[in-house]
Design an enzyme around this catalytic site. Structure first.
Site, PDB file in Angstrom:
ATOM      1  CG  HIS A 363     -25.897 -70.443  23.036  1.00  0.00           C
ATOM      2  ND1 HIS A 363     -26.443 -69.949  24.081  1.00  0.00           N
ATOM      3  CD2 HIS A 363     -24.566 -70.388  23.191  1.00  0.00           C
ATOM      4  CE1 HIS A 363     -25.422 -69.747  24.808  1.00  0.00           C
ATOM      5  NE2 HIS A 363     -24.131 -69.718  24.138  1.00  0.00           N
ATOM      6  CE  LYS A 554     -40.086 -64.954  21.476  1.00  0.00           C
ATOM      7  NZ  LYS A 554     -39.410 -65.654  22.399  1.00  0.00           N
ATOM      8  NE  ARG A 555     -32.154 -64.203  17.543  1.00  0.00           N
ATOM      9  CZ  ARG A 555     -31.691 -65.364  17.072  1.00  0.00           C
ATOM     10  NH1 ARG A 555     -31.247 -65.595  15.965  1.00  0.00           N
ATOM     11  NH2 ARG A 555     -31.861 -66.447  17.938  1.00  0.00           N
ATOM     12  CE  LYS A 560     -35.660 -66.335  18.038  1.00  0.00           C
ATOM     13  NZ  LYS A 560     -35.561 -66.803  19.443  1.00  0.00           N
ATOM     14  CB  THR A 662     -32.854 -65.251  28.114  1.00  0.00           C
ATOM     15  OG1 THR A 662     -32.922 -64.561  26.846  1.00  0.00           O
ATOM     16  CG2 THR A 662     -31.798 -66.152  28.286  1.00  0.00           C
ATOM     17  CE  LYS A 666     -33.329 -61.234  29.129  1.00  0.00           C
ATOM     18  NZ  LYS A 666     -33.126 -61.033  27.708  1.00  0.00           N
TER      19      LYS A 666
HETATM   20  C1  26Q Z   1     -23.512 -68.445  12.608  1.00  0.00           C
HETATM   21  C2  26Q Z   1     -22.969 -68.508  11.491  1.00  0.00           C
HETATM   22  C3  26Q Z   1     -22.290 -67.242  10.798  1.00  0.00           C
HETATM   23  C4  26Q Z   1     -22.660 -66.007  11.239  1.00  0.00           C
HETATM   24  C5  26Q Z   1     -23.543 -66.020  12.272  1.00  0.00           C
HETATM   25  C6  26Q Z   1     -24.014 -67.018  13.257  1.00  0.00           C
HETATM   26  C7  26Q Z   1     -24.683 -66.949  14.358  1.00  0.00           C
HETATM   27  C8  26Q Z   1     -24.805 -65.685  14.958  1.00  0.00           C
HETATM   28  C9  26Q Z   1     -25.584 -65.763  15.969  1.00  0.00           C
HETATM   29  C10 26Q Z   1     -25.483 -68.115  14.928  1.00  0.00           C
HETATM   30  C11 26Q Z   1     -26.348 -67.994  16.023  1.00  0.00           C
HETATM   31  C12 26Q Z   1     -26.297 -66.565  16.718  1.00  0.00           C
HETATM   32  C13 26Q Z   1     -27.189 -66.487  17.970  1.00  0.00           C
HETATM   33  C14 26Q Z   1     -27.735 -67.270  18.496  1.00  0.00           C
HETATM   34  C15 26Q Z   1     -28.814 -67.059  19.876  1.00  0.00           C
HETATM   35  O1  26Q Z   1     -28.678 -65.916  20.015  1.00  0.00           O
HETATM   36  N1  26Q Z   1     -29.150 -68.192  20.197  1.00  0.00           N
HETATM   37  C16 26Q Z   1     -29.987 -68.085  21.555  1.00  0.00           C
HETATM   38  O2  26Q Z   1     -29.205 -68.151  22.346  1.00  0.00           O
HETATM   39  C17 26Q Z   1     -29.987 -67.985  23.699  1.00  0.00           C
HETATM   40  C18 26Q Z   1     -28.901 -67.846  24.976  1.00  0.00           C
HETATM   41  O3  26Q Z   1     -28.555 -69.423  25.082  1.00  0.00           O
HETATM   42  C19 26Q Z   1     -30.847 -69.046  23.990  1.00  0.00           C
HETATM   43  O4  26Q Z   1     -31.664 -68.628  25.075  1.00  0.00           O
HETATM   44  C20 26Q Z   1     -31.767 -68.982  22.697  1.00  0.00           C
HETATM   45  O5  26Q Z   1     -32.739 -69.931  22.802  1.00  0.00           O
HETATM   46  C21 26Q Z   1     -31.086 -69.041  21.316  1.00  0.00           C
HETATM   47  O6  26Q Z   1     -31.638 -68.951  20.202  1.00  0.00           O
END
Ligand code: 26Q
Length: 839
Positions: A363, A554-555, A560, A662, A666
């Site tokens: 992702h 979004k975050r 972004k 996503t 929406k």
């Molecule tokens: C990694 C290492 C240690 C702790 C946490 C993490 C971590 C946690 C959450 C790394 C990434 C995330 C979340 C990522 C995320 O939400 N990615 C999004 O995924 C969506 C679904 O595929 C995409 O539409 C977005 O583009 C993408 O940013």
């Protein structure tokens, strides 16, 4: 009776859960021991939830039985995040008895929507990845696909965001504070999880002598399919200490110490980590990952062994195990450990089974977000797993050297161990080596994975790499969030779009129908009024529902580029002040999103939005024609309010950074026009809605890479563009922060002095030009509304139903199960078959 055609009639069943006032009164007594005359809203919500839940229970049990009896292959989705949102309304809509319950409530003088507001949603995710998992489960259930999802039952999920003085304050989110009616603890489904210790080998193979044990207890949530009997399971693991406390120590008077090991166990399920966790949290994060992976795999193997007479040889025909990003990638080593050490399979057989079952979705493209663990930490916490990883690596690298004897550096690049600057285990490499499919989440992302991030692997295993463009569930994001539009669609194109979103295409001719456009506009206007009231309530800011609602939700993250949006707002403000009499299109610029708690720049951007809002909103020369608002505590619930009210959807990430997005889907599905870069799924949205109904601007991923490679000069860009210079100067000089002029200097320095990594300055002018075209288009009401309708009509492909079907067909090879029999493989209506060949 259900009001809706095609819905199962779960009302009036023999179990006494029919939507009737007396059911609610009975439930109120059973659940809360309260008589109706003194019940609060919260008590009624519990009563209603419990009644609806009871209606699900039978179908839930039957689904499990059906899947077991059919003996079909099942998908197991491993994800550290799930963001299901509120469950009550969704469960009623799924069963088709929402209206009947609404009437039962009304008979008691209760408003069902007000009751639904009392529900606390499980906030067990950071953002897109967690919400995607929830949309996927909704689609799997709705289309009767046999699947189970596994995760962690975090006691405190994503933090709640408060805003104090414009700054984000994080507070714990106690989502289960008053009990969650949707969860079922199953203490009989429990597994022991080991940590630490050492390996002994006395000639009979390695034995892991663990130092610590924790028990994982299953806590199940139902995932009801819509208009079907299928109810799937989301199984969240909750940690319990092997011993509640050390009684001997307690009796010696060492009260704190007596609880230490119990606390350590409970810590595993305490919180969800944000995506840039600090060092102190890292070991705990690895413990979380292993804890839920080990419990899930033990559960999967137990179930398989029960139905397969103790024979593991058919495992890969019975289960598909999906890794939602690398967070569960330790599963590769754990499955090998279980198969080799516990079930005594030889290595090659175990490895063949592993690559047969695993698949992996990536992702993220950003190298810094790819997980890796220090070898020393992994070895201390999971000594046997480190041995297994090193063995996988040794065998893999031997094979690589044999494949490509001329590329001496290849083994270093693809190794599971990064030897540079402290040895680390590369979890993404582990996931790729063990998976028979590796997929991206949009066409662009799939291509960039295969060409850049995993280029060496794509040459070694070209058949593994593919992509499945993300999708979102139309049940929550249209039917539930936007009842006004749903009703309009039902009247004009029928109800089938709910589980066949391609039917939205039937709407396209209505873009030219002035009467339809007026009805469409009235729905949007009502949604905007609803959001305006919410904004007034949460922020005290009054906004005009007739202004253009321009949203970026979004975050908060530098990639972004919320800051690019702010630069645009500042330039617009400067123009308005310079020429207040001009005919400005009134705009409300809406932001919402959380910043990871340790991410200083993101938190400063939130503060900047508030400081800019204070100046702009209060300037009499602007006269309310530009308003800036930040809606606090963004989550699924806020999104459900904001998305249906948006006119413009800002998807302005630096090209090549947003894997898919996503929110873009929406918003477009609800009739917002996209202002976006050539990034993630924006590109595919453009293909579906057509160039004229979307605003795409800026450098593409290739040009961004070239700029980063050296030909960009941020200072020269500032010098060449007086408006850009002015906007940056206002931020840097304290125009918006007179009480602390230096407050935003770090944000400006990152752009001007530190190379502008996300290339805001390079895209600034193109962004402003696109915003000007938007104003022009918005002035032409019929043209704007036609574009909005064409956006809705073009979104058929972005349903998570299409995504789920692709995962089922192309990755997991599972088929739907209805009435005890696997159904004929569905022939999915796809506008385009996306296959590996397309890469
Ligand atoms: C990694 C290492 C240690 C702790 C946490 C993490 C971590 C946690 C959450 C790394 C990434 C995330 C979340 C990522 C995320 O939400 N990615 C999004 O995924 C969506 C679904 O595929 C995409 O539409 C977005 O583009 C993408 O940013």
């Amino acid at each position: 009776m259900s009001d809706q055609p095609n819905m199962p009639d779960s009302a009036g069943d023999a179990r006494g859960h029919e939507p009737a006032p007396h059911t609610l009164i009975d439930k109120l007594a059973q659940e809360t021991a309260t008589p109706p005359e003194s019940a609060t809203g919260g008590a009624w919500t519990r009563a209603l939830s419990s009644a609806v839940r009871d209606g699900l229970a039978g179908r839930w049990i039957d689904t499990e039985r059906r899947h077991a009896q059919a003996g079909v292959k099942r998908a197991c989705y491993l994800s550290l995040e799930f963001l299901p949102g509120r469950i009550l309304a969704n469960a009623m809509l799924a069963a088709g008895d929402y209206d009947a319950w609404a009437r039962a409530c009304e008979d008691l003088g209760l408003d069902i929507d007000t009751l639904a507001e009392h529900e606390h949603a499980p906030a067990l995710g950071n953002g897109g990845l967690g919400r995607l998992a929830a949309c996927l489960m909704d689609s799997l259930a709705t289309h009767d696909l046999p699947a189970i999802a596994y995760g962690i039952r975090y006691r405190y999920g994503m933090f709640a965001q408060r805003i104090r003085d414009g700054w984000q304050i994080e507070t714990p989110e106690d989502w289960a504070e008053n009990g969650c009616p949707w969860e079922f603890f199953r203490p009989e489904i429990a597994y022991s999880i080991s940590f630490g210790g050492r390996i002994e080998d006395h000639g009979h193979g390695p034995r892991w002598i663990a130092a610590e044990r924790v028990t994982a207890i299953a806590c199940d949530h139902p995932v009801p399919g819509h208009a079907t009997d299928t109810v799937l399971t989301l199984r969240l693991w909750s940690p319990r200490p092997a011993e509640p406390f050390d009684l001997a120590a307690f009796n010696r008077g060492e009260h704190r110490r007596a609880l230490e090991s119990a606390d350590r166990a409970e810590d595993i399920g305490r919180i969800l980590y944000p995506d840039d966790s600090n060092d102190a949290g890292r070991e705990l994060r690895l413990r979380q990952e292993y804890f839920f992976v080990s419990a899930s795999l033990q559960d999967i193997l137990r179930r398989h062994l029960e139905t397969a007479d103790g024979d593991l040889t058919g495992l890969a025909d019975a289960v598909a195990i999906h890794l939602n990003d690398t967070h569960p990638a330790i599963a590769v080593a754990e499955l090998m450990r279980l198969l080799v050490d516990e079930h005594e399979l030889d290595w090659d057989r175990a490895w063949a089974l592993s690559t047969g079952v695993f698949s992996y979705t990536n992702h993220t493209l950003m190298p810094e977000a790819l997980e890796s663990w220090p070898v020393a930490l992994l070895g201390a916490l999971l000594p046997r797993h480190l041995e297994i990883i090193l063995e996988i690596n040794a065998r893999f690298l031997d094979w690589v050297r044999a494949q490509q004897p001329d590329d001496a550096d290849l083994a270093r690049r693809v190794s599971l161990i990064d030897e540079a600057g402290g040895r680390r285990v590369r979890m993404a490499h582990l996931a790729v080596v063990a998976s028979h499919r590796v997929n991206g989440v949009s066409a662009l992302h799939g291509r960039l994975l295969a060409e850049h991030v995993f280029a060496d692997f794509a040459r070694l295993f070209p058949e593994r790499f593919t992509y499945v463009t993300n999708g979102v569930t139309p049940r929550r994001w249209l039917a539930q969030a936007n009842p006004g539009l749903a009703e309009l669609l039902d009247a004009r194109i029928g109800r089938a779009w709910r589980d066949d979103l391609g039917r939205l295409a039937d709407l396209a001719p209505l873009a030219d129908d002035a009467g339809f456009r007026r009805e469409f506009a009235a729905v949007k206007r009502a949604n905007k009024a609803r959001l305006a009231a919410h904004i007034a309530d949460r922020t005290g800011i009054t906004v005009d529902p007739d202004s253009l609602f321009d949203v970026q939700i979004k975050r908060i993250h530098e990639y972004k580029r919320q800051l690019l949006n702010v630069l645009g707002v500042i330039t617009r403000y400067a123009h308005m002040v310079a020429d207040p009499e001009a005919d400005w299109v009134p705009r409300t610029v809406i932001f919402a999103g959380k910043a990871a708690s340790s991410y200083d720049a993101a938190k400063r951007i939130i503060k900047l939005i508030h400081d800019v809002a204070a100046i702009v909103n209060g300037d009499p020369r602007v006269a309310g024609r530009l308003k800036v608002v930040f809606i606090p505590d963004y989550g699924v619930r806020e999104a459900e309010l904001i998305v249906p009210a948006a006119d413009l959807s800002e998807q302005i990430s630096t090209a090549g950074t947003e894997a898919s997005g996503t929110g873009n889907m929406k918003l477009a599905m609800n009739g917002a026009l996209t202002l976006g870069t050539e990034d993630g799924a924006n590109i595919e949205i453009r293909e579906r809605v057509g160039q004229d109904h979307i605003f795409i601007f800026g450098h593409d991923a290739g040009r961004i890479a070239a700029l980063r490679a050296g030909e960009d000069d941020p200072r020269a860009r500032v010098d060449a563009d007086p408006e850009l210079a002015d906007a940056l100067h206002r931020i840097a000089s304290g125009f918006f922060s007179p009480d602390e002029p230096e407050r935003f200097a770090p944000l400006v320095e990152a752009l001007v002095a530190h190379g502008d990594h996300y290339k805001l300055l390079a895209d600034y002018r193109a962004y402003l030009d696109a915003q000007d075209s938007i104003d022009a288009h918005y002035r032409d009401r019929p043209a704007w509304l036609a574009s909005a309708v064409i956006n809705v009509a073009g979104m058929g492909d972005f349903s998570s139903d299409r995504m789920a079907a692709q995962y089922a067909d192309e990755i997991w090879r599972i088929a739907p199960v209805r009435d005890g029999q696997p159904a004929e493989k569905r022939t999915e209506k796809r506008t385009e078959k996306r296959t590996r060949a397309a890469l």
